[in-house]
Motif scaffolding. Structure first.
Motif, PDB file in Angstrom:
ATOM      1  N   ALA A   1      27.999  44.891 -59.878  1.00  0.00           N
ATOM      2  CA  ALA A   1      28.752  46.084 -59.473  1.00  0.00           C
ATOM      3  C   ALA A   1      30.180  45.712 -59.051  1.00  0.00           C
ATOM      4  O   ALA A   1      31.140  46.393 -59.434  1.00  0.00           O
ATOM      5  CB  ALA A   1      28.033  46.806 -58.334  1.00  0.00           C
ATOM      6  N   ALA A   2      30.327  44.635 -58.290  1.00  0.00           N
ATOM      7  CA  ALA A   2      31.665  44.198 -57.870  1.00  0.00           C
ATOM      8  C   ALA A   2      32.508  43.789 -59.080  1.00  0.00           C
ATOM      9  O   ALA A   2      33.694  44.131 -59.170  1.00  0.00           O
ATOM     10  CB  ALA A   2      31.552  43.027 -56.887  1.00  0.00           C
ATOM     11  N   TRP A   3      31.889  43.063 -60.020  1.00  0.00           N
ATOM     12  CA  TRP A   3      32.596  42.672 -61.242  1.00  0.00           C
ATOM     13  C   TRP A   3      33.039  43.907 -62.027  1.00  0.00           C
ATOM     14  O   TRP A   3      34.182  43.986 -62.473  1.00  0.00           O
ATOM     15  CB  TRP A   3      31.687  41.792 -62.108  1.00  0.00           C
ATOM     16  N   ALA A   4      32.147  44.877 -62.177  1.00  0.00           N
ATOM     17  CA  ALA A   4      32.471  46.086 -62.940  1.00  0.00           C
ATOM     18  C   ALA A   4      33.614  46.864 -62.296  1.00  0.00           C
ATOM     19  O   ALA A   4      34.514  47.362 -62.994  1.00  0.00           O
ATOM     20  CB  ALA A   4      31.239  46.974 -63.074  1.00  0.00           C
ATOM     21  N   VAL A   5      33.623  46.972 -60.985  1.00  0.00           N
ATOM     22  CA  VAL A   5      34.700  47.677 -60.284  1.00  0.00           C
ATOM     23  C   VAL A   5      36.038  46.959 -60.496  1.00  0.00           C
ATOM     24  O   VAL A   5      37.058  47.600 -60.788  1.00  0.00           O
ATOM     25  CB  VAL A   5      34.377  47.819 -58.777  1.00  0.00           C
ATOM     26  N   LEU A   6      36.042  45.632 -60.350  1.00  0.00           N
ATOM     27  CA  LEU A   6      37.284  44.876 -60.536  1.00  0.00           C
ATOM     28  C   LEU A   6      37.820  45.004 -61.963  1.00  0.00           C
ATOM     29  O   LEU A   6      39.022  45.202 -62.175  1.00  0.00           O
ATOM     30  CB  LEU A   6      37.072  43.405 -60.188  1.00  0.00           C
TER      31      LEU A   6
END
Length: 153
Positions: free
Chosen positions: A29-34
């Motif tokens: 999720a953090a990767w996708a947001v970035l």
């Protein structure tokens, strides 16, 4: 760093693993947001006449992706140490690769860390295994003492 140990009927077991702050789902999720944010900024700038921003945004997304892949490969690394029936078995998982060592307890030498970042060295004959890389200095020293006491008793 998480350190657990169990003792049942003469069998002692220590599990040494990383203390990861993100679960695999949170990491994705953090990767996708970035990546989405970087892509949105790059597309916005390209739409307004600055196409090079999109190129650098792509480079940034590639670097972030590489960092997350490296983190994810090693997030589940651990050392499992099992003392049972006169044999010390060490199982190490590093980046998905598993190595297992069986060391005779009667010939085993436990070397506590001499310097701040040194691991615990377990040596029997020509085989030397380094464990406790994820522990703090004091925890490594305490584990070395525990292992010595368990081997003596």
């Amino acid at each position: 760093m998480k350190r657990d140990w169990q003792s049942t009927m003469g069998r002692r077991e220590w599990l040494l693993k990383r203390n990861c702050s993100l679960t695999p789902r949170q990491t994705v999720a953090a990767w996708a947001v970035l990546v989405a944010l970087s892509l949105a900024i790059g597309l916005f700038c390209a739409w307004h006449g600055a196409p090079y921003v999109l190129v650098f945004s792509g480079l940034e997304m590639a670097a972030v992706t590489a960092a997350f892949v490296i983190y994810s490969r090693h997030a589940t690394d651990f050392d499992r140490i099992v003392l049972d029936s006169g044999t010390l078995t060490v199982e190490q998982v590093r980046g998905g690769r598993v190595q297992q060592y069986c060391l005779p307890a009667t010939w085993l030498r436990v070397t506590a860390p001499a310097r701040r970042r040194d691991p615990i060295r377990l040596a029997a004959g020509a085989v030397t295994v380094e464990v406790g890389l994820y522990l703090l200095e004091g925890e490594r020293r305490a584990l070395a003492l525990e292992l010595r006491q368990a081997l003596a008793g």
